[in-house]
Design a protein around this motif. Sequence first.
Motif: not given
Lengths: 646, 221, 258
Positions: A81-87, A97-98, A114-118, A121-126
């Motif tokens: 799953i993608n997420a723009s965490k930049n870890y 990501l957008f 798409v911007y909202r999705l990006a 995305s980080g919250n999904i991982i959290d």
Amino acid sequence: MNKLNSKIPEGPLAQKWSNYKDHINLVNPANKRKLDIIVVGTGLAGASAAASLGALGFKVKAFCYQDSSRRAHSIAAQGGINASKNYQNDGDSVYRLFYDTIKGGDYRAREANVYRLAEVSGNIIDQSVALGVPFAREYGGLLDNRSFGGAQVSRTFYARGQTGQQLLLGAYSALSRQVKLGNVELFERHEMLDVVLVEGRARGIIARNLVDGNIERYSAHAVILATGGYGNVFFLSTNAMGSNTTAIWKAFKRGALFGNPCFTQIHPTCIPVHGDYQSKLTLMSESLRNDGRIWVPKRKEDVEALRHGKMKPKDISEENRDYYLERRYPAFGNLVPRDVASRAAKERCDAGFGVGETGLAVFLDFAASIKRLGKSTIEERYGNLFQMYYKIVNEDPYENPMMIYPAVHYTMGGLWVDYELQSTIPGLFVAGEANFSDHGANRLGASALMQGLADGYFVLPYTMQNYLADQINVPRFKTDLPEFDAAESAVNAQIQKLMNIKGNKTADHFHKQLGKIMWEYVGMGRNKAGLEKAVEQIRQVKADFWKDLKIPGETTELNPELEKAGRIADFLELGELMAMDALNREESCGGHFREEYQTPEGEAMRNDEKYMYVAAWEFKGENSVPEMHKEALKYESIEVKQRNYK
Amino acid sequence: MSSLALFYSSITKKIILALAGLFLITFLLVHLGINLLLLLNDGGALYMTAVGFMTTNPLIKIMEVFLFGGFAIHIILGIIVQVYNWMARPVRYKVEGYSHTSFFSKYMIHTGAIIFVFLMIHFNNFYFVKLGWVAPPAGLEKEDFYQMAILLFSSRFYSIIYLILMLFLAFHLNHAFQSAFQTLGLSHTKYTPFIKFAGTAYSIIVPLGFACIPAYYLFLK
Amino acid sequence: MNFTLKIWRQKNAKAKGKFVTYKLNDISSNCSFLEMLDILNEQLVLKGDEPVAFDHDCREGICGTCSLYINGHPHGPDTAVTTCQLHMRKFRDGDTIVVEPWRAKPFPVIKDLIVNRNAFDQIIQAGGFISVNTGGIPDANAILIPKEDADYSMDAAACIGCGACVAACKNASAMLFVAAKVSHLALLPQGKAEASDRVQAMVRKMDELGFGNCTNTGACEAECPKQISITNIARMNREFLGAKVGSQKKRVSSGGGF
């Protein structure tokens, strides 16, 4: 024209979602208890939506055709799953990501969505970590990432080759908790067969209890469809056997518009077809392309020798191998987006360089990686995938290269929704793969899980409140309204009609016929003549279906043949719409490749001037041509370019 | 206690069953130690000293209560657990499990039942005699366990039965030892292999030790 | 390849079932077991008979829908696969194959080879979750989780909830399923907060549903398509013992709310 109001909030792209959230109407806790929501489908989108809405205090009824809400096909997603965490500190950001998602979708997706999705995305991982999803970790205890097609950063979070499973089990556990708390009621082995409209709003569904065949009515203040994609229209696909279009198709027939039905994703790395009896195709995760190199022989004589068993793949020397992705796309190499990789494989096989018994396969070779990283590293990364391949094909992928071929995997098209994920029927929301919204003409790997969970966890809980805020005085619905009577009789009538055909062919027979037509003419390469032929042939199959179908058993019991027949009846209609949509779109973009529109090098050629729009189709009655509406796509924050992965 | 046991959770039942089992396992060692004294060529002097200690020492007297309690708990819970297990599958398979499993684990109730029957015979031969419930063999004092044992082992029939019983005891112990640790949650990547080894060794050595005595009387005397 | 199939047929939950024998010829060795049943069903339907009802969905070994007790093995004779991944090459030409539904009191037969496994969902609903609502969550990297723990947790989390453990166990015990879920969450720091309540609630529900007790036979582990280890059962026993012995009496809320 106002059929299609996408309701994109005002303001600069990056502030749209915050602006929206700041200004919507909310429902207070005491009123939430008085509002019912139906969620159909319990995959990532459905389960996360039902759990989140239940946690807010709404009364939710969740439906699935499976025997348990934990089994939806989201579970089969392997890679991540993608997420723009930049870890990884490699330059990732929400914007990137957008940008990658819009570009990957070949500029056919709505910017704001798409911007909202990006953004979320980080919250999904959290959220998923908090729910106990055991993502892969590094030795220091931080989350690990891998890279995926169509991106130059590592932003994909994963749990071995079972990311979809783990994310779904996370959402399922949240859902189970809401069941315990009494906020969600589950209806397993229930298939939705119609949506009920009262005064123009979606107010309930008709569902068949698959165990006893009862046709049941359920009412609510709003309905969410999260019923997944319709890839099974091709018969052979990577979808689950039960995945179907019925829920969204019935909604389409009740007035919801269908967006970009022809946008289908063909996944490049699947196990090739091996026989007529085959019931489904198995995906090998795209993550394999991180360490596997794709090739076919350069010389025809080697192709022949391989086919007759006179030669082994490893006997072919390096200079006689054609690593065609690395050759054609040096910058992205084996990690080009899925549509590009699939077409390149088809091109080689069509040119006669395909391998395997049927000539419809290419090699995915790990020899170089095994040499570089050692067998144990490869085993750790892909062990379960290699084992799966071995079990199916009976050949050891550590010794011989895997053979793969593209297969239907995902449908970017779906019910048209606005920024709030609401369809053109008020009160009917559509989430996950069932809607058309975020992937344009091609979806990037590891983005489906992201979208499903974004819709369910973080979008619908806000947008539904905005819809329900003025519904607080509407009392709970009774299911004895005339609208429910009418819908139920229609459902019963169709079931009786199917049962009464009493012909001589099984449902699968027609499904296979439809699948062949779709794969041949509405598959990886499409052209005008072929698509016209497809429409004609599908109509013929449809006519035969209604004349010669045979369903044994009763309607008042568990009857798998009846279930299949109902789904195929809808696929037959959908298939025709897909062909029509593909005919209409005289350009090549993403997964939609019209052979007439390609560059001299064989790359897809878009026509932004004429086709930079979403084609949203409106049902106009049985045997009438559906009407197409256009939602023009405006790109304000992104420069529209020809996609280039070279 | 048995009516209470019905309301224990499945794991609580199993844990008590395991603890009682482990207690019985340690008791077996003591019992074996004393039995082996029979083989000494001292006319039973040391054996009788040990028996004397075991029958009169007040601390041992207290332990005896625990021992009988342990037996009772182990047996009653074992039966309850088994009945629940049978009830959990009302319709049986046509082709019963060919799964790769630890073989003896499937027959614990059966080996347990055989051991129980022997236990009763054993009580009848010794413990009940001591209590005066059963008359001692003709010409023997009711405390003269040494002569009673010699008398029993001199019977071929009894010795053979005893040997066979030891085989079943070995089967029962083979699974019991490591299973108890598993039930108590004592599973560890480093130590479990040792526990399994120790369990197997125990289940061979201890019954073999007991078996030495009838074997000595059968084949060497 | 040719096969003789003896399949359990049962019209519905209340009907009495029986074995029916079918002959099936010319099956490819590359055919999967379920595709073989598809072929049989196609023939049955064309003859006007009712097809054999069996559960299946993803057909790639991950959804956990397919079941079937084949020749004495849940998911058939191959190891580490589900029935949908089992191929006919694992049988010999001419074999007789006996196909039965999962048998356990909490898994009643619905029709033919389909059983109701809702009991598993009920066990999860009893406590197989971490109590967090959506949103308001700290950054995912705020909690460090040793790789080792995450890996062990993932080993347990790989459970697909198919019920093969129950089907294989001579006692129809669900311990491996419950233990896998308990372990998955107990091994993670996020799951520790309510670990004690979780294990007790899940075991209570498991007992209530009528599953048998674990007697450590190891059949579940041997037949588990995801090879989940019985060390998870030991872990659950440990968690349970700790919870029972270590937990305080339930605290009576002193109120203070609205």
